[in-house]
Enzyme design. Structure first.
Site, short mmCIF file in Angstrom:
data_model
loop_
_atom_site.label_atom_id
_atom_site.label_comp_id
_atom_site.label_asym_id
_atom_site.label_seq_id
_atom_site.Cartn_x
_atom_site.Cartn_y
_atom_site.Cartn_z
CB SER A 150 56.54 -40.34 -9.20
OG SER A 150 56.64 -41.68 -9.68
CE1 TYR A 204 65.20 -52.51 -11.28
CE2 TYR A 204 67.13 -52.99 -9.93
CZ TYR A 204 66.30 -52.08 -10.55
OH TYR A 204 66.55 -50.73 -10.43
#
Length: 242
Positions: free
Chosen positions: A14, A142
């Protein structure tokens, strides 16, 4: 090992990974999609392998399986996860998860693919970093690991250039993927604030990132290596160094 050259894309089911797979398939390439989630789409030249890339042993095993079957001449380390949090709220579990997914999996796959990348004479590696590598609130683990991917890219480029393997990074900014929309619904005030902060006044698309990735993957572009291309609509202007 099969002599059939393939492009290997992680997280290709995706979002940005899917767009990259589709762009490669449109060129007539055979593409291996390595993802935890099964794709809800198919193509005659798309091969799917399933694995949890946060688990080292599982990643080692699937990397061996893929590279013993296919000659990987292009590798896109795209799979990622945000795990939002500040220095006060982030946990070691969050850190271990993103390090495993962003760092360990990338290195394992690169090491496994190196013989074929070298043999091809035009090996290509693209690491998907992020505009957050320059700093972003509530993204402590992150942003740190995405910044680390840039360091990995630059050092690998120096090590592998003599083998005619280029290593580059793309660093997306706000991209309207399904994951982004979950946190920033269309029409929501925070989504409008994000769009207003973008120089081109729109969110990016997965195809925008895929097109940048395809430039680095081209066998014709062997004189560009160790570079970072921000696909961010101008959000890094005034932030990223010249």
């Amino acid at each position: 090992m099969s002599q059939q050259e393939v492009a290997l894309v992680t997280g290709g089911s995706s979002g940005i990974g899917r767009a990259t797979c589709e762009a490669l398939l449109a060129q007539g390439r055979t593409v291996v999609n390595l993802d935890y989630n099964k794709p809800d789409w198919s193509h005659e030249k798309l091969v799917f392998f399933q694995a949890d890339l946060t688990k080292e042993a599982e990643t080692q095993a699937v990397a061996k399986e893929i590279t013993s079957t296919y000659a990987v001449s292009a590798l896109v380390n795209n799979a990622g996860a945000t795990r939002p949090g500040t220095i006060d709220t982030s946990t070691m579990a969050d850190l271990d998860y993103v390090v495993g997914l962003h760092f360990k999996a990338s290195i394992i796959l690169i090491q496994a693919a190196l013989p074929a990348l070298r043999a091809s004479g035009h090996g290509r590696i693209v690491n998907v970093s992020s505009r957050a590598a320059l700093g972003k609130p509530d993204r402590i683990v992150y942003s740190a690991t995405k910044a680390g991917l840039i360091g990995l890219t630059r050092t690998l480029a120096m090590e592998l250039g003599g083998d005619q393997i280029t290593v580059n990074a793309v660093a997306p900014g706000p991209i309207a993927t399904e994951l982004f929309r979950k946190s920033n619904p269309e029409g929501a005030p925070q989504t409008k604030r994000i769009i207003d902060s973008i120089v081109v006044k729109r969110l990016g698309t997965a195809d925008d990132v895929a097109r940048a990735t395809m430039f680095f993957l081209s066998p014709d572009n062997g004189f560009v290596t160790g570079q970072v291309l921000y696909v961010c609509g101008g959000t890094t202007l005034g932030v990223a160094p010249v």
